[in-house]
Design a protein around this motif. Structure first.
Motif, PDB file in Angstrom:
ATOM      1  N   GLU A 275     -21.772 -26.187  -0.840  1.00 18.96           N
ATOM      2  CA  GLU A 275     -22.658 -27.092  -0.083  1.00 18.96           C
ATOM      3  C   GLU A 275     -22.501 -28.527  -0.596  1.00 18.96           C
ATOM      4  OE1 GLU A 275     -23.734 -24.078  -1.327  1.00 18.96           O
ATOM      5  OE2 GLU A 275     -23.485 -23.271   0.698  1.00 18.96           O
ATOM      6  N   GLU A 276     -22.443 -28.664  -1.918  1.00 19.35           N
ATOM      7  CA  GLU A 276     -22.283 -30.017  -2.491  1.00 19.35           C
ATOM      8  C   GLU A 276     -20.935 -30.622  -2.091  1.00 19.35           C
ATOM      9  OE1 GLU A 276     -24.834 -29.682  -6.658  1.00 19.35           O
ATOM     10  OE2 GLU A 276     -22.888 -28.695  -6.525  1.00 19.35           O
ATOM     11  N   VAL A 277     -19.909 -29.780  -2.114  1.00 19.14           N
ATOM     12  CA  VAL A 277     -18.566 -30.250  -1.740  1.00 19.14           C
ATOM     13  C   VAL A 277     -18.569 -30.702  -0.273  1.00 19.14           C
ATOM     14  CG1 VAL A 277     -16.168 -29.519  -1.381  1.00 19.14           C
ATOM     15  CG2 VAL A 277     -17.367 -28.866  -3.463  1.00 19.14           C
ATOM     16  N   GLU A 278     -19.198 -29.924   0.580  1.00 22.89           N
ATOM     17  CA  GLU A 278     -19.227 -30.259   2.007  1.00 22.89           C
ATOM     18  C   GLU A 278     -19.957 -31.569   2.255  1.00 22.89           C
ATOM     19  OE1 GLU A 278     -20.310 -27.050   4.515  1.00 22.89           O
ATOM     20  OE2 GLU A 278     -18.647 -25.819   3.795  1.00 22.89           O
ATOM     21  N   GLU A 279     -21.012 -31.784   1.513  1.00 21.41           N
ATOM     22  CA  GLU A 279     -21.775 -33.024   1.658  1.00 21.41           C
ATOM     23  C   GLU A 279     -20.909 -34.252   1.305  1.00 21.41           C
ATOM     24  OE1 GLU A 279     -25.808 -34.265  -0.321  1.00 21.41           O
ATOM     25  OE2 GLU A 279     -25.881 -32.223   0.501  1.00 21.41           O
ATOM     26  N   ILE A 280     -20.039 -34.062   0.328  1.00 25.24           N
ATOM     27  CA  ILE A 280     -19.147 -35.159  -0.089  1.00 25.24           C
ATOM     28  C   ILE A 280     -18.013 -35.347   0.925  1.00 25.24           C
ATOM     29  CG2 ILE A 280     -17.426 -35.801  -1.851  1.00 25.24           C
ATOM     30  CD1 ILE A 280     -19.378 -34.382  -3.884  1.00 25.24           C
ATOM     31  N   LEU A 281     -17.505 -34.216   1.434  1.00 25.38           N
ATOM     32  CA  LEU A 281     -16.326 -34.319   2.310  1.00 25.38           C
ATOM     33  C   LEU A 281     -16.664 -34.699   3.749  1.00 25.38           C
ATOM     34  CD1 LEU A 281     -14.191 -31.271   1.076  1.00 25.38           C
ATOM     35  CD2 LEU A 281     -13.828 -33.696   0.581  1.00 25.38           C
ATOM     36  N   GLU A 282     -17.849 -34.314   4.214  1.00 24.96           N
ATOM     37  CA  GLU A 282     -18.173 -34.535   5.632  1.00 24.96           C
ATOM     38  C   GLU A 282     -18.037 -36.015   6.049  1.00 24.96           C
ATOM     39  OE1 GLU A 282     -18.538 -32.261   7.947  1.00 24.96           O
ATOM     40  OE2 GLU A 282     -18.882 -33.758   9.500  1.00 24.96           O
ATOM     41  N   PRO A 283     -18.617 -36.983   5.308  1.00 20.34           N
ATOM     42  CA  PRO A 283     -18.446 -38.383   5.727  1.00 20.34           C
ATOM     43  C   PRO A 283     -16.986 -38.827   5.727  1.00 20.34           C
ATOM     44  CG  PRO A 283     -19.911 -38.239   3.800  1.00 20.34           C
ATOM     45  CD  PRO A 283     -19.483 -36.851   4.134  1.00 20.34           C
ATOM     46  N   ARG A 284     -16.228 -38.271   4.798  1.00 19.63           N
ATOM     47  CA  ARG A 284     -14.795 -38.625   4.741  1.00 19.63           C
ATOM     48  C   ARG A 284     -14.053 -38.046   5.943  1.00 19.63           C
ATOM     49  NH1 ARG A 284     -16.565 -38.766  -0.212  1.00 19.63           N
ATOM     50  NH2 ARG A 284     -15.724 -40.288  -1.674  1.00 19.63           N
ATOM     51  N   TRP A 285     -14.426 -36.846   6.342  1.00 20.83           N
ATOM     52  CA  TRP A 285     -13.831 -36.222   7.524  1.00 20.83           C
ATOM     53  C   TRP A 285     -14.140 -37.094   8.747  1.00 20.83           C
ATOM     54  CZ3 TRP A 285     -10.669 -32.060   8.148  1.00 20.83           C
ATOM     55  CH2 TRP A 285     -10.525 -31.543   9.438  1.00 20.83           C
ATOM     56  N   GLN A 286     -15.367 -37.583   8.802  1.00 19.96           N
ATOM     57  CA  GLN A 286     -15.767 -38.418   9.943  1.00 19.96           C
ATOM     58  C   GLN A 286     -15.043 -39.767   9.919  1.00 19.96           C
ATOM     59  OE1 GLN A 286     -17.171 -37.137  12.385  1.00 19.96           O
ATOM     60  NE2 GLN A 286     -17.752 -35.268  11.315  1.00 19.96           N
ATOM     61  N   GLU A 287     -14.788 -40.285   8.730  1.00 21.72           N
ATOM     62  CA  GLU A 287     -14.137 -41.604   8.611  1.00 21.72           C
ATOM     63  C   GLU A 287     -12.653 -41.539   8.974  1.00 21.72           C
ATOM     64  OE1 GLU A 287     -14.277 -43.229   4.697  1.00 21.72           O
ATOM     65  OE2 GLU A 287     -13.400 -45.133   5.323  1.00 21.72           O
ATOM     66  N   GLY A 288     -11.995 -40.434   8.626  1.00 27.60           N
ATOM     67  CA  GLY A 288     -10.568 -40.289   8.925  1.00 27.60           C
ATOM     68  C   GLY A 288      -9.680 -41.026   7.935  1.00 27.60           C
ATOM     69  N   GLY A 289      -8.371 -40.733   8.011  1.00 32.34           N
ATOM     70  CA  GLY A 289      -7.401 -41.389   7.127  1.00 32.34           C
ATOM     71  C   GLY A 289      -7.237 -40.653   5.811  1.00 32.34           C
ATOM     72  N   PHE A 290      -6.309 -41.150   5.011  1.00 28.93           N
ATOM     73  CA  PHE A 290      -5.995 -40.484   3.746  1.00 28.93           C
ATOM     74  C   PHE A 290      -7.082 -40.623   2.677  1.00 28.93           C
ATOM     75  CE2 PHE A 290      -1.156 -40.511   4.629  1.00 28.93           C
ATOM     76  CZ  PHE A 290      -1.204 -39.202   5.069  1.00 28.93           C
ATOM     77  N   GLN A 291      -8.144 -41.422   2.964  1.00 32.25           N
ATOM     78  CA  GLN A 291      -9.270 -41.510   2.015  1.00 32.25           C
ATOM     79  C   GLN A 291      -9.843 -40.119   1.738  1.00 32.25           C
ATOM     80  OE1 GLN A 291      -8.757 -43.570   4.548  1.00 32.25           O
ATOM     81  NE2 GLN A 291     -10.290 -45.183   4.653  1.00 32.25           N
ATOM     82  N   PHE A 292      -9.678 -39.234   2.738  1.00 31.95           N
ATOM     83  CA  PHE A 292     -10.189 -37.874   2.590  1.00 31.95           C
ATOM     84  C   PHE A 292      -9.713 -37.259   1.269  1.00 31.95           C
ATOM     85  CE2 PHE A 292      -9.937 -33.291   3.158  1.00 31.95           C
ATOM     86  CZ  PHE A 292     -11.230 -33.014   3.561  1.00 31.95           C
ATOM     87  N   PHE A 293      -8.488 -37.602   0.894  1.00 36.00           N
ATOM     88  CA  PHE A 293      -7.870 -36.972  -0.276  1.00 36.00           C
ATOM     89  C   PHE A 293      -8.325 -37.577  -1.600  1.00 36.00           C
ATOM     90  CE2 PHE A 293      -5.399 -35.755   3.274  1.00 36.00           C
ATOM     91  CZ  PHE A 293      -5.062 -34.446   2.996  1.00 36.00           C
ATOM     92  N   THR A 294      -9.155 -38.619  -1.513  1.00 34.86           N
ATOM     93  CA  THR A 294      -9.565 -39.264  -2.759  1.00 34.86           C
ATOM     94  C   THR A 294     -10.986 -38.871  -3.166  1.00 34.86           C
ATOM     95  OG1 THR A 294     -10.317 -41.218  -1.574  1.00 34.86           O
ATOM     96  CG2 THR A 294      -8.053 -41.261  -2.388  1.00 34.86           C
ATOM     97  N   ALA A 295     -11.547 -37.873  -2.517  1.00 32.57           N
ATOM     98  CA  ALA A 295     -12.903 -37.463  -2.910  1.00 32.57           C
ATOM     99  C   ALA A 295     -12.912 -36.987  -4.364  1.00 32.57           C
ATOM    100  CB  ALA A 295     -13.401 -36.362  -1.987  1.00 32.57           C
ATOM    101  N   PHE A 296     -11.916 -36.167  -4.720  1.00 32.77           N
ATOM    102  CA  PHE A 296     -11.894 -35.592  -6.076  1.00 32.77           C
ATOM    103  C   PHE A 296     -10.577 -35.948  -6.768  1.00 32.77           C
ATOM    104  CE2 PHE A 296     -14.411 -32.768  -3.355  1.00 32.77           C
ATOM    105  CZ  PHE A 296     -15.646 -32.919  -3.977  1.00 32.77           C
ATOM    106  N   ASP A 297     -10.732 -36.429  -7.986  1.00 33.56           N
ATOM    107  CA  ASP A 297      -9.593 -36.883  -8.770  1.00 33.56           C
ATOM    108  C   ASP A 297      -8.575 -35.770  -9.058  1.00 33.56           C
ATOM    109  OD1 ASP A 297      -8.462 -39.032  -9.937  1.00 33.56           O
ATOM    110  OD2 ASP A 297      -9.395 -38.743 -11.899  1.00 33.56           O
ATOM    111  N   ASP A 298      -9.072 -34.553  -9.213  1.00 30.33           N
ATOM    112  CA  ASP A 298      -8.169 -33.478  -9.659  1.00 30.33           C
ATOM    113  C   ASP A 298      -7.721 -32.564  -8.509  1.00 30.33           C
ATOM    114  OD1 ASP A 298     -10.516 -32.189  -9.154  1.00 30.33           O
ATOM    115  OD2 ASP A 298     -10.590 -31.064 -11.037  1.00 30.33           O
ATOM    116  N   LEU A 299      -7.789 -33.073  -7.278  1.00 33.24           N
ATOM    117  CA  LEU A 299      -7.433 -32.240  -6.112  1.00 33.24           C
ATOM    118  C   LEU A 299      -6.050 -31.603  -6.254  1.00 33.24           C
ATOM    119  CD1 LEU A 299      -7.945 -31.224  -3.185  1.00 33.24           C
ATOM    120  CD2 LEU A 299      -6.919 -33.355  -2.382  1.00 33.24           C
ATOM    121  N   ARG A 300      -5.096 -32.368  -6.765  1.00 35.80           N
ATOM    122  CA  ARG A 300      -3.724 -31.843  -6.827  1.00 35.80           C
ATOM    123  C   ARG A 300      -3.397 -31.182  -8.169  1.00 35.80           C
ATOM    124  NH1 ARG A 300      -3.418 -36.291  -3.388  1.00 35.80           N
ATOM    125  NH2 ARG A 300      -2.509 -35.794  -1.350  1.00 35.80           N
ATOM    126  N   GLU A 301      -4.448 -31.002  -8.985  1.00 34.38           N
ATOM    127  CA  GLU A 301      -4.192 -30.415 -10.306  1.00 34.38           C
ATOM    128  C   GLU A 301      -5.034 -29.183 -10.598  1.00 34.38           C
ATOM    129  OE1 GLU A 301      -5.018 -33.831 -12.712  1.00 34.38           O
ATOM    130  OE2 GLU A 301      -3.451 -34.900 -11.607  1.00 34.38           O
TER     131      GLU A 301
END
Ligand SMILES: Cc1cc2nc3c(=O)[nH]c(=O)nc-3n(C[C@H](O)[C@H](O)[C@H](O)COP(=O)(O)OP(=O)(O)OC[C@H]3O[C@@H](n4cnc5c(N)ncnc54)[C@H](O)[C@@H]3O)c2cc1C
Length: 576
Positions: A275-301
């Motif tokens: 639920e916490e993750v969704e709350e963080i990602l939802e505005p980014r999903w709405q905004e669009g663009g590669f910013q989506f991938f910058t929500a969490f620093d360790d996404l690729r690790e």
């Protein structure tokens, strides 16, 4: 045809060459390299380009729906205010034709065309060991010599089509996405097949589906996590604000790990609930663009963060597709988001709700052969008027490996890279003096907003050449030891990430018989840039610089590489 020797500033030449430098390619990289070496250093430079105009990627990829995924305010050169001011900021994301127009404008503004030979492919390049220069052969039967050879051949410029049986038998219209004809192609009332659902496939599919085809069949091997683009026109206020702050925005983009001016908001999602993750990602999903991938620093690790973000996107995909069985096929479950090139969509998923659009899963029903009238899969024959191959590229090394490059002691690039690319800094190679590779393998390149590392490389090469002229050196070549240290450092950076957990063009797994090695520098654009600047500051540490070919390899022991971290240098034994 022999070229006329131009005025050279490289005064130490043993023998005359036709030019001081040859630059291969006239995309973002080649154009800036030509300008920088010619107009800043004063070299005589020859550009050679396969296409009949400038533009590179944006010349070749003129398929319907082709559009940049980097925002317009960062997908541009930063080196000239005048050029930047001309760059159209009307839309959030530039369309292919807009990027192409901009690069044409740059070529005219900087008067680059007069030094570029278009419609000419470089087929071979041989280092002349006697005289210490490069001899470059072309498909127009010319051989041109130069002291420096600079490749701006691009990481995604060599199209790849799987070797389908019967591919030449098809009697309808067919093309690879990166070889799209200049004439308009009509889809109305046609039966169209698109093979491939990567970034390009998605752009084409959503466009063709809306162009009234009788039928559109999408042949998918692996589904991708596409996130929304949300392109729109910028209003005057937004444009004015970007223009007022563009210096800082670009400065920022040049100093992040991604080449985008975005900071990560949270370190990790590891301890967070869904639920916490969704709350963080939802505005980014709405905004669009590669910013989506910058929500969490360790996404690729971090697998836990990656799984939570992947799950969010899986849910979003399902919400858009009516038919459950089709949604199941469109939802990736075999890899984490961000471990391969992330596509963006405008209205891709909803196209599958249309009667005339269908999905063929080729892992279930593989393509057996292409026929005169369509595609034969293991279960049936599909009739088509058009087949579009959105099957990607022989990425990162493909364009360079296509050139028969031969360095010192008869060593060919094909031999050198038989087990995967080896380089020092992704810029140069032991055994290949005076050859520089802009955004070459083992540099950040395609893991970033690419114009940023292109500028870093061109400026670094320009400074290196100026340094050589000032210090009276004719040749520059990395030591074997430096190259080995860079290879180790590269692998260590890649091993910290999840990139190796999935098949992708980063690893070369999309092309049969290609060595499956992670080919890019995963340590970030900013850290990478610091390293190459430090190398230069330390008198080009790891390189051997000499005035004469006879002295190459005779400069004795190479010093330790202080610019790479200790663990890397420690593991390179002194006799390497
Ligand atoms: C469809 C598509 C979308 C993309 N979207 C983005 C994006 O949103 N953001 C981003 O950062 N990057 C994107 N990229 C990556 C893009 O390639 C880079 O951003 C950038 O354009 C690379 O510029 P370049 O000059 O290095 O290479 P290119 O633009 O590929 O230019 C290389 C040139 O070299 C020429 N060449 C190659 N071999 C030879 C030879 N042997 N002889 C003569 N000429 C030769 C080619 O014809 C080509 O014109 C995209 C790539 C593709 C294919």
């Amino acid at each position: 045809m022999k070229q006329t020797k131009e005025q050279s500033v490289v005064s130490q030449a043993d023998t005359e060459t036709d030019y001081d430098a040859i630059v291969v390619g006239a995309g973002f990289a080649g154009l800036y390299a030509l300008h920088s070496l010619r107009d800043k250093v004063g070299l005589s430079v020859k550009g050679i380009e396969k296409a009949d105009d400038v533009g590179g990627t944006w010349y070749w990829n003129r398929y319907p729906g082709a559009q940049c995924d980097s925002q317009s305010f960062i997908y541009c050169y930063s080196f000239s205010d005048e050029i930047r001011e001309e760059w159209d900021l009307e839309r959030r994301f530039p369309k292919q034709s807009e990027v192409l127009d901009n690069l044409r404008f740059v070529a005219d503004k900087l008067d680059l065309r007069r030094d570029i030979q278009f419609g000419t492919a470089v087929t071979a390049a041989t280092f002349n060991e006697e005289d210490g220069h490069w001899e470059v052969s072309t498909d127009t039967e010319e051989t041109i010599s130069a002291q420096f050879l600079i490749s701006g051949t691009g990481g995604l410029s060599e199209p790849y089509i799987p070797d389908f049986d019967g591919i030449d038998d098809f009697e309808g219209f067919s093309t690879h996405s990166a070889r799209w004809p200049k004439e308009t192609v009509e889809f109305a009332d046609k039966r169209v097949a698109v093979i491939g659902t990567g970034s390009t496939g998605i752009q084409i599919i959503q466009e063709v589906a809306k162009s009234d085809p009788e039928q559109l069949s999408v042949f998918q091997r692996t589904p991708n996590y596409a996130t929304p683009k949300r392109d729109r026109r910028l209003d005057e206020m937004e444009e004015a604000e970007i223009r007022a702050n563009q210096d800082e925005i670009l400065e920022k983009a040049h100093n992040t790990g991604s080449g985008y001016p975005f900071d990560s908001s949270y370190e990790t999602a590891e301890e967070m609930t869904m639920e916490e993750v969704e709350e963080i990602l939802e505005p980014r999903w709405q905004e669009g663009g590669f910013q989506f991938f910058t929500a969490f620093d360790d996404l690729r690790e971090n697998e836990e963060t990656a799984e939570k973000v992947s799950e969010f996107v899986r849910r979003k995909i399902r919400e858009q597709v009516d038919d459950e069985a089709t949604a199941d096929k469109l939802v990736p479950t075999d890899h984490y988001i961000g471990t391969k090139r992330p596509p963006q969509f405008t209205d891709y998923y909803e196209q599958f709700n249309k009667e005339h659009v269908s999905l063929v899963d080729v892992t279930e029903k593989p393509i057996e052969r292409i026929t005169a009238t369509g595609i034969q899969t293991t279960d049936r024959h599909h009739e088509f008027d058009m087949i579009i191959y959105a099957t990607g590229f022989d990425a990162v090394t493909g364009a360079l490996r296509k050139i028969d490059i031969q360095g010192r002691d008869g060593l060919t690039l094909e031999e050198k890279w038989a087990g995967g690319p080896e380089s020092y800094l992704g810029l140069s190679m032991h055994g290949f003096p005076n050859l520089f590779t802009i955004t070459g393998p083992q540099s950040p390149s395609l893991l970033s907003n690419v114009p940023v590392p292109i500028e870093h490389h061109v400026e670094w090469i320009t400074n290196a050449v100026e340094y050589m002229i000032d210090e009276g050196h004719r040749l520059i070549e990395p030591t074997k030891k430096a190259e080995k240290a860079w290879g180790i450092h590269n692998r260590k950076e890649a091993d910290k990430t999840l990139y190796k957990t999935t098949d992708s063009y980063y690893l070369g797994t999309n092309v049969p018989d290609k060595p499956n090695v992670f080919m890019l520098y995963a340590g970030g654009v900013d850290s990478y840039h610091d390293i190459i600047l430090e190398v230069a500051k330390k008198g080009y540490e790891g390189f051997e610089l000499t005035d004469s070919i006879q002295n190459l390899g005779k400069s004795g022991d190479t010093p330790e590489l202080s610019v790479l971290n200790e663990t890397t240098t420690e593991s390179v034994s002194s006799d390497d």
